[in-house]
Design an enzyme around this catalytic site. Structure first.
Site, PDB file in Angstrom:
ATOM      1  N   LYS A 186      -6.518  -0.751  16.180  1.00  0.00           N
ATOM      2  CA  LYS A 186      -7.269  -0.163  14.382  1.00  0.00           C
ATOM      3  C   LYS A 186      -8.676   0.632  15.094  1.00  0.00           C
ATOM      4  CE  LYS A 186      -4.354  -1.077  11.148  1.00  0.00           C
ATOM      5  NZ  LYS A 186      -3.993  -0.318  10.161  1.00  0.00           N
ATOM      6  N   GLY A 209       1.854  -7.183   2.908  1.00  0.00           N
ATOM      7  CA  GLY A 209       2.854  -7.903   3.554  1.00  0.00           C
ATOM      8  C   GLY A 209       1.739  -8.522   4.789  1.00  0.00           C
ATOM      9  N   ASP A 215      10.683   4.239   6.453  1.00  0.00           N
ATOM     10  CA  ASP A 215      10.046   3.231   6.520  1.00  0.00           C
ATOM     11  C   ASP A 215      10.638   2.251   8.000  1.00  0.00           C
ATOM     12  OD1 ASP A 215       8.062   0.191   5.121  1.00  0.00           O
ATOM     13  OD2 ASP A 215       9.192  -0.447   6.318  1.00  0.00           O
ATOM     14  N   TYR A 249      -5.420  -6.907  16.792  1.00  0.00           N
ATOM     15  CA  TYR A 249      -5.033  -5.791  15.956  1.00  0.00           C
ATOM     16  C   TYR A 249      -5.469  -4.918  15.699  1.00  0.00           C
ATOM     17  CZ  TYR A 249      -4.616  -4.889  10.669  1.00  0.00           C
ATOM     18  OH  TYR A 249      -4.264  -4.199   9.298  1.00  0.00           O
ATOM     19  N   ASN A 303       0.724   4.666   7.326  1.00  0.00           N
ATOM     20  CA  ASN A 303      -0.136   3.559   6.753  1.00  0.00           C
ATOM     21  C   ASN A 303       1.090   2.263   7.761  1.00  0.00           C
ATOM     22  OD1 ASN A 303      -0.968   1.615   4.994  1.00  0.00           O
ATOM     23  ND2 ASN A 303       1.419   1.898   4.269  1.00  0.00           N
ATOM     24  N   ILE A 325       1.171  -0.747  -0.192  1.00  0.00           N
ATOM     25  CA  ILE A 325      -0.026  -0.187   0.447  1.00  0.00           C
ATOM     26  C   ILE A 325       1.065   0.927  -0.049  1.00  0.00           C
ATOM     27  CG2 ILE A 325      -1.934   1.258   1.326  1.00  0.00           C
ATOM     28  CD1 ILE A 325      -2.347  -1.606   1.872  1.00  0.00           C
ATOM     29  N   ASP A 354      10.538   4.361  12.182  1.00  0.00           N
ATOM     30  CA  ASP A 354      10.918   2.916  13.245  1.00  0.00           C
ATOM     31  C   ASP A 354       9.552   4.226  13.899  1.00  0.00           C
ATOM     32  OD1 ASP A 354       9.810   1.630  15.382  1.00  0.00           O
ATOM     33  OD2 ASP A 354      11.261   0.226  15.805  1.00  0.00           O
TER      34      ASP A 354
END
Ligand SMILES: [Zn+2]
Length: 684
Positions: free
Chosen positions: A586, A618, A466, A582, A516, A447, A489
């Site tokens: 979120k 991923g 990243d 998760y 993201n 993404i 990070d």
């Protein structure tokens, strides 16, 4: 300045182009044009031009005399034979008998006499080349020459230095009148091997490519030697604060001051390119910087890229961000008011038909720090910075031997608003995110990559963050342009701070965040280890909060609003079995977007979220897809398209949703669902 002409290299180029049917004269012309173009002390960014007079067949096969002359705006450093269009020489010379010729008419005649009708427009200095008898003619805006002649008595200084070897031409704007006058001056002293164009540049002539080129080197070297004699000491320095603000803190404030708000509330922004060093600091720290820095351009060519004068800010003091913001905004406002008055004054003189360019500065000087080039893209900003650095060198040397003086304000206006110069900038429609900076986290993933391509494609400069730095670099390379890659990070506050400081230093700020970065953890909520929940919250909630806060800090310093975009998940709305670790963070991140929308709407900062599901990435690898499909008795393709529309949703679909939210200037606190249709996950 040394000649870089190497006979063996020249012959190799003749042989190589010869195989492609390029005649020897033209191959040699390309060779020495590139030698000139490769030296920034001679030409920069499309400035300067060269020509060769030769014979070649026209499209009907008849041999004719032609002038192969650099195309308008072409870069000499990388020129190809096609960058030197051939024009019928006899016809060009017939124009010499005219009393006057408008620029538009001149371009028409030049185009009408091209051998290849598809060739680019010949240079606006074509007629000057055509009217000279010499086979090879070279023209540059050499820095040393400009330091010598950008003086109140520049012509007298050139006469004294060159002692009749160079014709001296008074300042006239490039075009027919200059070409005619230059030819008259040459003919009055045909022993001259070149011309000095007052406050503009230098021409040299030769019967061979080598002779014309080496004459350029010789004449510029004489000017360089003159500049070394009888120099005054460096500029007297103005007092500076004890501790100067860091570049990363100062850049967003300067950038915010140099933005325009349109009546709809949208901002026209610019990208920054920072330069510093001993020579620049000597210049910007001078007590009289406002006098010599704002006295005008060093050669008329620069005005369309840098405007006629830079914005000079006050030295930013460490820990005094609010004061610097106030003084920078006041200075930028006064710059723009001056620009509007300058335009109105000269537009009236020219009949009132010109259209004003944006009044924003293109060069900003910051005492204690250095200078910024500004542009609607990083590329434009770099060009402005390169020209600004050349101006620093030219003006410093001019002031060391005398006093820098530019052409008049009216002459500068005529160049800035000259239809032919305007044409060089291109009339292409701008992309919707031109001038904006988008930071993308998790950029090495599927993404992230799709978002990088989508935002760069819409004209934004992209900063790709990243934890996998090599992965971010690979994406930056694939995206091309000025894309920046940096390690970040998002679970480490210091790493986030360093990455955002790097973005602010490189581009000047942040306008859009695509938050993201994320990863999935599983576990039945009644049994899951609390450490797993902590890890997931650290990345999937606090990670978003850290980068959003870092972005908002910069956005507030800019004062031009901004846009935060969060990648949440279907799990935030419609929990899946065993996906609590998760889904919980979120869900908090979805709420985070709304909290930012609420708390920072008044600052013009929008916050939106994309709720996507089943994207090959991923987080959802081909192996996981195969496993889940098997458990449901489906094929991989059936599993991926198991939604109301029956179509697989891709990373590109998610990127387009982010882009749509970035472009919807009146949309905040929005959640856009990108899942092909899942009624259980629909918001209500
Ligand atoms: Zn020129």
């Amino acid at each position: 300045m040394q000649s870089r002409f190497v006979r063996a290299e020249a012959e190799a180029m003749v042989a190589r182009y010869g195989e492609a049917g390029v005649p020897r004269d033209l191959a040699l012309r390309v060779y020495t044009t590139r030698l000139l173009g490769a030296d920034p002390r001679l030409v920069l960014h499309g400035g300067g031009n060269t020509s060769v007079k030769t014979r070649m067949p026209d499209l009907l096969g008849r041999e004719v005399d032609v002038l192969c002359v650099k195309g308008s705006g072409a870069d000499m450093a990388i020129i190809e034979p096609t960058g030197l269009p051939a024009v019928r020489l006899t016809e060009l010379r017939l124009l010499r008998t005219r009393d006057a010729l408008s620029d538009e008419e001149m371009v028409r005649v030049q185009r009408a006499n091209l051998i290849d009708p598809m060739a680019p427009n010949p240079s606006v200095e074509t007629l000057l080349h055509a009217f000279m008898p010499h086979k090879f003619v070279d023209h540059t805006h050499a820095t040393a020459i400009l330091s010598l002649i950008d003086q109140p008595d520049g012509e007298a200084r050139a006469v004294e230095l060159y002692d009749g070897r160079m014709g001296i031409v008074p300042y006239i704007m490039p075009g027919f009148a200059l070409a005619k006058r230059a030819a008259d001056i040459y003919e009055a002293n045909s022993a001259a091997v070149g011309l000095i164009l007052h406050k503009h540049g230098i021409f040299t002539f030769g019967e061979s490519a080598q002779a014309a080129y080496e004459r350029m080197i010789e004449m510029v070297s004489l000017a360089e030697a003159r500049l070394r004699r009888g120099r005054r000491a460096a500029f007297a320095t103005a007092p500076l604060p004890q501790a100067v603000m860091s570049l990363a803190d100062a850049a967003p404030i300067a950038r915010g001051a140099c933005a325009l708000k349109d009546p709809s509330g949208a901002h026209r922004r610019l990208i920054l390119e920072f330069r510093s060093g001993k020579a620049i600091l000597n210049f910007v720290n001078g007590a009289q910087v406002k006098r010599y820095a704002t006295a005008g351009v060093v050669t008329p060519d620069h005005t369309i890229r840098t405007k006629n004068w830079p914005l000079v800010l006050e030295a930013p003091q460490e820990g005094r961000a609010a004061e610097f913001a106030v003084s920078a905004a006041a200075a930028a406002t006064s710059f723009m008011e001056n620009y509007r008055r300058y335009f109105a004054r000269h537009n009236a003189r020219c009949g009132g038909a010109k259209k004003m360019l944006d009044p924003l500065p293109r060069v900003v000087l910051v005492p204690g720090l250095g200078l910024f080039g500004l542009g609607r893209s990083k590329k434009e900003a770099r060009i402005a910075a390169d020209l600004a650095e050349t101006a620093v060198e030219t003006i410093t040397d001019a002031e060391a031997i005398g006093r820098f003086e530019s052409i008049s304000e009216a002459d500068m206006f005529d160049c800035e608003y000259w239809s032919l110069e305007q044409a060089k900038l291109g009339a292409a429609k701008e992309l919707p995110l031109a001038g904006q900076i988008a930071v993308i986290t998790g950029a090495a993933g599927a993404i992230g990559f799709a978002a990088a391509e989508a935002f760069a494609g819409a004209g934004a400069e992209v900063a790709l963050l990243d934890v996998d730095e090599a992965g971010a670099r690979a994406v930056a390379k694939a995206v091309g342009g000025a894309a920046l890659a940096a390690r970040c990070d998002v679970t480490d506050a210091a790493s986030v701070r360093a990455a955002f400081a790097a973005v602010a230093a490189v581009f000047g700020g942040v306008d859009i965040l695509v938050s993201n970065a994320g990863a999935a953890w599983q576990g039945r909520i009644g049994e899951v280890d609390e450490a797993i929940l902590h890890r997931s919250f650290d990345l999937n909630f606090y990670g978003h909060q850290r980068v959003a806060q870092a972005s908002v800090r910069i956005m507030l310093a800019q004062g031009t609003g901004g846009c935060l975009l969060f990648n949440t998940s279907k799990q935030a709305i419609n929990p899946g079995p065993n996906f609590g670790p998760y889904g919980l963070p979120k869900a908090a991140t979805l709420f985070l977007a709304r909290q930012y929308a609420l708390d920072h709407g008044a600052d013009g900062i929008r916050a939106n979220a994309v709720n996507a599901d089943r994207i090959r990435s991923g987080l959802l690898t081909d192996a996981m897809i195969a496993e889940r499909a098997k458990a449901r008795g489906l094929s991989g393709a059936e599993y991926m398209s198991g939604n109301l529309l029956g179509r697989e949703v891709t990373a590109e679909d998610v990127a387009q949703a982010f882009l749509a939210q970035a472009l919807a200037l009146k949309t905040t606190a929005d959640v856009m669902t990108v899942d092909g249709g899942n009624i259980a996950a629909a918001l209500r």
